[in-house]
Design an enzyme around this catalytic site. Structure first.
Site, PDB file in Angstrom:
ATOM      1  NE  ARG A 185      36.760  44.768  38.596  1.00  0.00           N
ATOM      2  CZ  ARG A 185      37.236  44.198  39.708  1.00  0.00           C
ATOM      3  NH1 ARG A 185      37.201  42.911  39.860  1.00  0.00           N
ATOM      4  NH2 ARG A 185      37.738  44.940  40.682  1.00  0.00           N
TER       5      ARG A 185
ATOM      6  CD  GLU B 177      44.799  40.831  19.967  1.00  0.00           C
ATOM      7  OE1 GLU B 177      45.202  40.079  20.877  1.00  0.00           O
ATOM      8  OE2 GLU B 177      44.099  40.437  19.015  1.00  0.00           O
TER       9      GLU B 177
ATOM     10  CG  ASP C 268      42.226  49.577  38.868  1.00  0.00           C
ATOM     11  OD1 ASP C 268      41.981  50.504  39.671  1.00  0.00           O
ATOM     12  OD2 ASP C 268      41.783  48.422  39.006  1.00  0.00           O
TER      13      ASP C 268
ATOM     14  NE  ARG D 227      41.195  46.766  35.631  1.00  0.00           N
ATOM     15  CZ  ARG D 227      39.956  47.040  35.979  1.00  0.00           C
ATOM     16  NH1 ARG D 227      38.978  46.782  35.134  1.00  0.00           N
ATOM     17  NH2 ARG D 227      39.670  47.581  37.146  1.00  0.00           N
TER      18      ARG D 227
ATOM     19  NE  ARG E 171      36.924  54.962  43.171  1.00  0.00           N
ATOM     20  CZ  ARG E 171      38.106  54.482  42.844  1.00  0.00           C
ATOM     21  NH1 ARG E 171      39.191  55.112  43.225  1.00  0.00           N
ATOM     22  NH2 ARG E 171      38.194  53.378  42.137  1.00  0.00           N
TER      23      ARG E 171
ATOM     24  CB  SER F 123      34.209  54.609  35.846  1.00  0.00           C
ATOM     25  OG  SER F 123      33.835  54.396  37.187  1.00  0.00           O
TER      26      SER F 123
ATOM     27  CG  ASN G 227      35.678  55.700  39.379  1.00  0.00           C
ATOM     28  OD1 ASN G 227      36.387  55.867  38.388  1.00  0.00           O
ATOM     29  ND2 ASN G 227      35.701  54.551  40.036  1.00  0.00           N
TER      30      ASN G 227
ATOM     31  NE  ARG H 107      41.262  55.252  47.420  1.00  0.00           N
ATOM     32  CZ  ARG H 107      41.353  54.123  46.704  1.00  0.00           C
ATOM     33  NH1 ARG H 107      41.761  53.019  47.272  1.00  0.00           N
ATOM     34  NH2 ARG H 107      41.013  54.116  45.437  1.00  0.00           N
TER      35      ARG H 107
HETATM   36  C1  IPE Z   1      38.190  51.480  36.571  1.00  0.00           C
HETATM   37  O1  IPE Z   1      38.804  51.294  37.804  1.00  0.00           O
HETATM   38  C2  IPE Z   1      37.923  52.941  36.347  1.00  0.00           C
HETATM   39  C3  IPE Z   1      39.108  53.772  36.119  1.00  0.00           C
HETATM   40  C4  IPE Z   1      40.351  53.355  36.010  1.00  0.00           C
HETATM   41  C5  IPE Z   1      38.840  55.172  35.971  1.00  0.00           C
HETATM   42  P1  IPE Z   1      37.940  50.961  39.100  1.00  0.00           P
HETATM   43  O2  IPE Z   1      38.905  50.811  40.222  1.00  0.00           O
HETATM   44  O3  IPE Z   1      36.862  51.944  39.279  1.00  0.00           O
HETATM   45  O4  IPE Z   1      37.302  49.555  38.705  1.00  0.00           O
HETATM   46  P2  IPE Z   1      36.698  48.395  39.598  1.00  0.00           P
HETATM   47  O5  IPE Z   1      35.760  49.026  40.586  1.00  0.00           O
HETATM   48  O6  IPE Z   1      37.850  47.738  40.293  1.00  0.00           O
HETATM   49  O7  IPE Z   1      36.037  47.463  38.647  1.00  0.00           O
HETATM   50  C1  IPE Z   2      42.380  54.043  39.538  1.00  0.00           C
HETATM   51  O1  IPE Z   2      42.950  53.676  40.739  1.00  0.00           O
HETATM   52  C2  IPE Z   2      42.042  55.508  39.488  1.00  0.00           C
HETATM   53  C3  IPE Z   2      40.601  55.788  39.464  1.00  0.00           C
HETATM   54  C4  IPE Z   2      39.651  54.902  39.444  1.00  0.00           C
HETATM   55  C5  IPE Z   2      40.220  57.189  39.447  1.00  0.00           C
HETATM   56  P1  IPE Z   2      42.074  53.209  41.968  1.00  0.00           P
HETATM   57  O2  IPE Z   2      41.796  54.398  42.820  1.00  0.00           O
HETATM   58  O3  IPE Z   2      40.876  52.446  41.531  1.00  0.00           O
HETATM   59  O4  IPE Z   2      43.095  52.245  42.709  1.00  0.00           O
HETATM   60  P2  IPE Z   2      42.782  50.886  43.443  1.00  0.00           P
HETATM   61  O5  IPE Z   2      42.072  49.998  42.466  1.00  0.00           O
HETATM   62  O6  IPE Z   2      41.943  51.229  44.623  1.00  0.00           O
HETATM   63  O7  IPE Z   2      44.128  50.363  43.807  1.00  0.00           O
HETATM   64 MG    MG Z   3      40.559  50.445  41.171  1.00  0.00          MG
END
Ligand code: IPE
Ligand code: IPE
Ligand code: MG
Length: 247
Positions: free
Chosen positions: A192, A205, A18, A186, A69, A63, A66, A31
């Site tokens: 979370r 862990e 993340d 994470r 988006r 996920s 996702n 992004r």
């Molecule tokens: C979790 O990250 C999913 C992946 C890393 C693929 P998200 O960015 O989607 O999680 P939330 O929305 O912050 O919980």
């Molecule tokens: C994780 O990074 C990658 C995916 C969920 C595909 P994010 O795109 O969620 O990055 P943030 O959380 O917005 O910084």
């Molecule tokens: Mg994220």
């Protein structure tokens, strides 16, 4: 010698990758640039895990949530996934790494599914390490799918309700042969699980780092493994050293 050379190495590491978006924002970039840089971290971490002797690496790449988006971001992620598969296939094969997937892969566009199927096939006899991509993955969806399949088998008379125990559920998950993760990392600092491996992480862990995924490379992985080495896993039991004292 690095610290990891002397410490316990997890058999299975799972990572919630993340922070790509925040990384890009911090640099004043779109992004998608964050996701591109994140793909470099994937390469670095896959290699570092292999070098450290980690047998299974599961990466949460997309996920089931996702999909909400923006379309351009999803299209960019699909492009990156295809590029990753094309550019890494040879390296995976040469390093005897088997590519596997878990999730609703059927949700992906045909071009991505074909690319995935090709690399999965090309690496299926490899067994030095397993690289598992969680794609359109949701922990609840995985458990519901297992329940559905078990219900179907009960209805067909193949099994009795009394036979449905934890092992039976575990055997109906996406990858029943893969051991539960020892360490869940994470990046990006959120405390979370975001619907990742809900069943499998019961005694894993947890390691949360504020480092954003594009900045997470070999050194950061070694720090996480070193921290894992300092943990004491009790699985509901008691500290063995104290156990003798209190007896
Ligand atoms: C979790 O990250 C999913 C992946 C890393 C693929 P998200 O960015 O989607 O999680 P939330 O929305 O912050 O919980
Ligand atoms: C994780 O990074 C990658 C995916 C969920 C595909 P994010 O795109 O969620 O990055 P943030 O959380 O917005 O910084
Ligand atoms: Mg994220």
């Amino acid at each position: 010698m690095t610290e990891t050379a002397t410490t316990k190495i997890p058999t299975h590491i799972a990572i919630i990758m993340d922070g790509n978006g925040r990384w890009a924002q911090r640099c004043g970039l779109p992004r998608l640039r964050g996701h591109e840089e994140g793909a470099r971290s994937v390469r670095a971490v896959v290699k570092a895990c292999r070098d450290a002797g980690v047998k299974y690496l599961t990466l949460y790449a997309f996920s089931v949530e996702n999909w909400v988006r923006p379309k351009v971001e999803i299209a960019g992620l699909m492009r990156l996934l295809r590029r990753f598969l094309r550019s890494r296939e040879r390296e995976l094969r040469d390093n005897k790494v088997r590519l596997r997937v878990m999730g609703r892969v059927e949700d992906f566009p045909a071009e991505v599914r074909e690319e995935l199927a090709r690399v999965i096939k090309a690496t299926e006899s490899r067994d030095s390490g397993h690289l598992i991509l969680a794609l359109s993955y949701g922990g609840r969806a995985e458990i519901a799918r297992a329940a559905r399949e078990i219900a179907r088998r009960v209805q067909a008379g193949e099994i009795a309700p009394a036979q449905v125990d934890e092992n039976m559920v575990a055997r109906h998950l996406y990858l029943p042969d893969v051991p539960d993760p020892d360490l869940l990392i994470r990046t990006g600092g959120e405390m979370r699980i975001s619907n990742f491996l809900l069943w499998q992480v019961s005694y894993t862990e947890l390691y949360v780092t504020p480092v954003l995924w594009p900045d997470f490379r070999e050194k950061e992985l070694h720090e996480a493994i070193a921290e894992y080495g300092r943990r004491q896993r009790r699985f509901g039991g008691i500290d063995p050293a104290r156990g003798t004292e209190s007896r």
